[in-house]
Scaffold this active site. Structure first.
Site, PDB file in Angstrom:
ATOM      1  N   LYS A   1       0.839  -1.198   0.000  1.00  0.00           N
ATOM      2  CA  LYS A   1       0.000   0.000   0.000  1.00  0.00           C
ATOM      3  C   LYS A   1       0.871   1.244   0.000  1.00  0.00           C
ATOM      4  CE  LYS A   1      -1.818   2.636   3.018  1.00  0.00           C
ATOM      5  NZ  LYS A   1      -1.650   3.943   2.322  1.00  0.00           N
TER       6      LYS A   1
ATOM      7  N   GLY B   1       7.170   4.566   8.260  1.00  0.00           N
ATOM      8  CA  GLY B   1       6.315   5.732   8.470  1.00  0.00           C
ATOM      9  C   GLY B   1       6.488   6.280   9.869  1.00  0.00           C
ATOM     10  N   SER B   2       5.420   6.832  10.431  1.00  0.00           N
ATOM     11  CA  SER B   2       5.535   7.505  11.720  1.00  0.00           C
ATOM     12  C   SER B   2       5.667   6.497  12.856  1.00  0.00           C
ATOM     13  CB  SER B   2       4.321   8.397  11.951  1.00  0.00           C
ATOM     14  OG  SER B   2       3.152   7.609  12.016  1.00  0.00           O
ATOM     15  N   THR B   3       6.325   6.927  13.915  1.00  0.00           N
ATOM     16  CA  THR B   3       6.500   6.088  15.092  1.00  0.00           C
ATOM     17  C   THR B   3       5.154   5.734  15.702  1.00  0.00           C
ATOM     18  OG1 THR B   3       8.679   7.026  15.495  1.00  0.00           O
ATOM     19  CG2 THR B   3       7.593   6.033  17.379  1.00  0.00           C
ATOM     20  N   GLU B   4       4.237   6.695  15.660  1.00  0.00           N
ATOM     21  CA  GLU B   4       2.908   6.478  16.233  1.00  0.00           C
ATOM     22  C   GLU B   4       2.205   5.295  15.553  1.00  0.00           C
ATOM     23  OE1 GLU B   4       0.614   9.954  15.564  1.00  0.00           O
ATOM     24  OE2 GLU B   4      -1.197   9.083  16.443  1.00  0.00           O
TER      25      GLU B   4
ATOM     26  N   GLY C   1       3.625   3.040  13.697  1.00  0.00           N
ATOM     27  CA  GLY C   1       4.474   1.863  13.893  1.00  0.00           C
ATOM     28  C   GLY C   1       4.164   1.166  15.205  1.00  0.00           C
TER      29      GLY C   1
ATOM     30  N   CYS D   1      13.693  10.392   6.980  1.00  0.00           N
ATOM     31  CA  CYS D   1      13.696   9.865   8.349  1.00  0.00           C
ATOM     32  C   CYS D   1      15.076   9.985   8.978  1.00  0.00           C
ATOM     33  CB  CYS D   1      13.194   8.431   8.385  1.00  0.00           C
ATOM     34  SG  CYS D   1      13.912   7.399   7.122  1.00  0.00           S
TER      35      CYS D   1
ATOM     36  N   GLU E   1      10.406   0.646  10.165  1.00  0.00           N
ATOM     37  CA  GLU E   1      11.380   1.722   9.959  1.00  0.00           C
ATOM     38  C   GLU E   1      10.637   3.011  10.293  1.00  0.00           C
ATOM     39  OE1 GLU E   1      14.527   1.320   8.950  1.00  0.00           O
ATOM     40  OE2 GLU E   1      14.469  -0.773   8.307  1.00  0.00           O
TER      41      GLU E   1
ATOM     42  N   GLU F   1      10.570  15.019  15.791  1.00  0.00           N
ATOM     43  CA  GLU F   1      10.844  14.976  14.364  1.00  0.00           C
ATOM     44  C   GLU F   1       9.956  16.021  13.672  1.00  0.00           C
ATOM     45  OE1 GLU F   1       9.621  11.378  12.191  1.00  0.00           O
ATOM     46  OE2 GLU F   1      11.603  11.448  11.263  1.00  0.00           O
TER      47      GLU F   1
HETATM   48  P1  NAD Z   1       1.934   7.760   8.665  1.00  0.00           P
HETATM   49  O1  NAD Z   1       2.709   6.850   9.525  1.00  0.00           O
HETATM   50  O2  NAD Z   1       0.531   8.090   9.065  1.00  0.00           O
HETATM   51  O3  NAD Z   1       1.821   7.154   7.176  1.00  0.00           O
HETATM   52  C1  NAD Z   1       2.726   6.239   6.614  1.00  0.00           C
HETATM   53  C2  NAD Z   1       1.952   5.151   5.879  1.00  0.00           C
HETATM   54  O4  NAD Z   1       1.171   4.402   6.802  1.00  0.00           O
HETATM   55  C3  NAD Z   1       0.964   5.681   4.841  1.00  0.00           C
HETATM   56  O5  NAD Z   1       0.922   4.772   3.755  1.00  0.00           O
HETATM   57  C4  NAD Z   1      -0.359   5.626   5.595  1.00  0.00           C
HETATM   58  O6  NAD Z   1      -1.489   5.528   4.771  1.00  0.00           O
HETATM   59  C5  NAD Z   1      -0.192   4.373   6.410  1.00  0.00           C
HETATM   60  N1  NAD Z   1      -1.005   4.285   7.623  1.00  0.00           N
HETATM   61  C6  NAD Z   1      -1.507   5.304   8.377  1.00  0.00           C
HETATM   62  N2  NAD Z   1      -2.168   4.807   9.442  1.00  0.00           N
HETATM   63  C7  NAD Z   1      -2.058   3.456   9.380  1.00  0.00           C
HETATM   64  C8  NAD Z   1      -2.503   2.395  10.212  1.00  0.00           C
HETATM   65  N3  NAD Z   1      -3.192   2.620  11.333  1.00  0.00           N
HETATM   66  N4  NAD Z   1      -2.207   1.127   9.863  1.00  0.00           N
HETATM   67  C9  NAD Z   1      -1.488   0.877   8.742  1.00  0.00           C
HETATM   68  N5  NAD Z   1      -1.052   1.837   7.925  1.00  0.00           N
HETATM   69  C10 NAD Z   1      -1.327   3.122   8.231  1.00  0.00           C
HETATM   70  O7  NAD Z   1       2.761   9.079   8.464  1.00  0.00           O
HETATM   71  P2  NAD Z   1       2.247  10.537   8.019  1.00  0.00           P
HETATM   72  O8  NAD Z   1       0.971  10.894   8.706  1.00  0.00           O
HETATM   73  O9  NAD Z   1       2.241  10.582   6.547  1.00  0.00           O
HETATM   74  O10 NAD Z   1       3.419  11.441   8.568  1.00  0.00           O
HETATM   75  C11 NAD Z   1       3.431  11.803   9.935  1.00  0.00           C
HETATM   76  C12 NAD Z   1       4.810  11.970  10.460  1.00  0.00           C
HETATM   77  O11 NAD Z   1       5.474  10.709  10.395  1.00  0.00           O
HETATM   78  C13 NAD Z   1       5.712  12.888   9.672  1.00  0.00           C
HETATM   79  O12 NAD Z   1       5.568  14.221  10.052  1.00  0.00           O
HETATM   80  C14 NAD Z   1       7.068  12.343  10.002  1.00  0.00           C
HETATM   81  O13 NAD Z   1       7.513  12.874  11.222  1.00  0.00           O
HETATM   82  C15 NAD Z   1       6.831  10.867  10.159  1.00  0.00           C
HETATM   83  N6  NAD Z   1       7.177  10.112   8.936  1.00  0.00           N
HETATM   84  C16 NAD Z   1       8.280   9.342   8.948  1.00  0.00           C
HETATM   85  C17 NAD Z   1       8.643   8.643   7.804  1.00  0.00           C
HETATM   86  C18 NAD Z   1       9.869   7.810   7.749  1.00  0.00           C
HETATM   87  O14 NAD Z   1      10.403   7.593   6.674  1.00  0.00           O
HETATM   88  N7  NAD Z   1      10.343   7.271   8.849  1.00  0.00           N
HETATM   89  C19 NAD Z   1       7.875   8.732   6.659  1.00  0.00           C
HETATM   90  C20 NAD Z   1       6.713   9.514   6.681  1.00  0.00           C
HETATM   91  C21 NAD Z   1       6.394  10.188   7.828  1.00  0.00           C
END
Ligand code: NAD
Ligand code: MN
Length: 476
Positions: free
Chosen positions: A182, A234-237, A239, A290, A256, A387
């Site tokens: 996805k 993606g985000s730590t939250e 994750g 990141c 990651e 971050e």
């Molecule tokens: P996010 O974690 O919400 O999104 C990343 C991916 O996860 C997207 O494809 C999203 O659709 C998907 N996703 C969202 N909620 C999900 C869930 N509950 N279960 C499974 N998949 C889900 O990140 P964001 O809202 O786009 O960005 C927020 C913050 O995260 C940024 O400001 C940044 O600090 C951080 N971030 C980090 C990275 C990285 O490479 N480590 C990448 C993007 C964002």
């Protein structure tokens, strides 16, 4: 002086369709409930396309297709034959590199110079690299006959859309897994072009499935009972939420997550060269990285000349049209991300740090943020701990190497770090003590498919890239 002459890359090379379906079992199809969302160009807010939003029924269908392809075709295929498909995909990526780069810059907002010279070449390099492993898995150090895991659920962010796809799909396929991926909701288009490349390469149906959508689609995918492996960036939250939901299941998980890397600049480093690396470390990809060097730790004795050089260099950064080949800093990926960057930066000011940006004209439409530094930052400031994921650098100082280590490690994250010094012994001393998955010395943001990448602490677990990256997709 001469007038600035823009040099925009032509977008005629890409053919963006008005709408896209889900890529399941080798073909595009409509989602069960017909839902869709728009993806825009963040540099202009122009709608680029209408993309299918996958629901639980679609995720079900994609996982079933991946399972069937795994059982009947992919896990039974000799590694040398899987390798041929991966090599073919790598070559098509090179052949269609210009198209992919323009599309990436349009959908994401990153400068064409970066998508063309960094993202897309690295994408091809990852497929070439893992193609080479497909028939050599018994030599990877994970036993004489390592087995794939099965169906991998992969969820990726928007900062390096196609590169994160490559980091996930190439090792998974090389190891004999099938995938459902996805992409992020703001950047689905290069993943959909990749789906067309899979068709062009005659990849057996169901080996790669692309299900577009937002967080709910991602959640349905990672929580699906039919997947054996979850890979998330993606985000730590999010994750943490995924780790909780997968706990107690048989699913293998790699995460990651975020970072708050420190670039540590010692007084003996050549200042202008180091500043070049510091600038690349935080302003590359608008700071949506990141492992971005978002904290600069300067040795107190050279603080003044470093700051002067940094400001001089920042005043030369060109912010604007991502398709212009001279652009250094493109558009912020989304309105939501711009809001996050603004909020945290305003807090930095309220907490007493001093804010500076060079004068720069920002376009009227789209999402933009001028390159920014904060000085007078202390460890207690939120801009030093959280971050920001934007073109914002927090500058702190230190006196001794021990103090530099303590400050650099004083973060919940641990993804990367940079050290700038003439002394080789100091580089090794620092690398031993920095709690970061990657430590760069006298350089920054260097990526190579042969090198493992991943974090400590809240930056996640598991490694991507290199021989280590195979482990995440093998039953070892
Ligand atoms: P996010 O974690 O919400 O999104 C990343 C991916 O996860 C997207 O494809 C999203 O659709 C998907 N996703 C969202 N909620 C999900 C869930 N509950 N279960 C499974 N998949 C889900 O990140 P964001 O809202 O786009 O960005 C927020 C913050 O995260 C940024 O400001 C940044 O600090 C951080 N971030 C980090 C990275 C990285 O490479 N480590 C990448 C993007 C964002
Ligand atoms: Mn977009």
């Amino acid at each position: 002086m001469f007038e600035y002459a823009p040099a925009p890359e032509s977008r005629a090379v890409v053919d963006i369709k008005a709408s896209y379906g889900l890529f399941i079992d080798g073909a595009f199809s409509d989602p069960a409930d017909g839902a869709s969302f728009k993806t825009i160009n963040p540099a202009s807010e122009e709608v680029l396309s209408e993309v299918a939003e996958g629901g639980p029924a679609d995720v079900d269908r994609a996982v079933a297709a991946a399972r069937k392809a795994y059982d009947k075709v992919w896990s039974r295929m000799p590694g040398r034959d899987r390798a041929k498909y991966l090599y073919r995909i790598a070559r098509i990526i090179q052949e269609r590199g210009r198209e992919l780069a323009v599309l990436e810059s349009l959908d994401n907002g990153k400068p064409i110079r970066e998508s063309r010279d960094v993202d897309i070449p690295l994408v091809a390099a990852h497929f070439f690299y893992y193609a080479g492993w497909a028939d050599k898995l018994p030599y990877a150090g994970f036993g004489p006959a390592p087995r794939p895991l099965g169906v991998a659920a992969q969820v990726i962010p928007w900062n390096f859309p196609l590169l994160m796809l490559a980091w996930k799909i190439a090792p998974a396929l090389a190891a004999g897994n099938t995938v459902v991926l996805k992409p992020a909701e703001t950047t689905p288009l290069t993943a959909l072009l990749f789906a067309e490349i899979c068709q062009q390469a005659d990849l057996p149906p169901g080996v790669v499935n692309i299900v577009t959508g937002a967080g709910d689609t991602g959640r349905a995918l990672v929580e699906h009972a039919g997947v054996d492996k979850i890979a998330f960036t993606g985000s730590t939250e999010v994750g943490k939420a995924i780790a909780r939901s997968a706990a107690g299941s048989r699913k293998k998980v790699t995460l990651e997550l975020g970072g708050k890397a420190a670039n540590v600049l010692f007084e003996d480093a050549p200042i202008d060269q180091a500043v070049e690396g510091i600038v690349n470390g935080i302003f590359f990809n608008q700071g949506h990285v990141c492992c971005a060097g978002s904290r600069l730790l300067v040795q107190e004795s050279v603080y003044e000349p470093v700051l002067a050089s940094l400001k001089r260099r920042m005043a030369r950064l060109r912010v604007g049209d991502p398709l212009d080949k001279n652009t250094d800093i493109g558009a912020i990926n989304s309105a939501a991300q711009l809001e996050r960057i603004r909020t945290l930066s305003d807090i930095g000011g309220e907490e007493g740090a001093e804010r500076w940006s060079p004068p720069c004209d920002l376009p009227d439409n789209g999402f933009w943020f001028a390159p920014t530094i904060f000085t007078g930052v202390t460890q207690a400031h939120r801009i030093a701990r959280e971050e920001i994921f934007g073109p914002v650098l927090s500058v702190l100082t230190f006196r001794t190497p021990a103090e530099a280590v303590e400050k650099a490690n004083n973060t919940p994250y641990g993804l990367s770090a940079g050290v700038w010094t003439e002394k080789g012994s100091r580089i090794l001393w620092m690398a031993d003590r920095l709690r970061a998955g990657v430590v760069w010395a006298n350089t920054f943001n260097k990526f190579d498919p042969t090198s493992p990448f991943g974090g400590y602490k809240e930056s996640g677990y598991g490694r991507e890239g290199g021989r280590h990256g195979l482990e995440a997709y093998l039953d070892v």
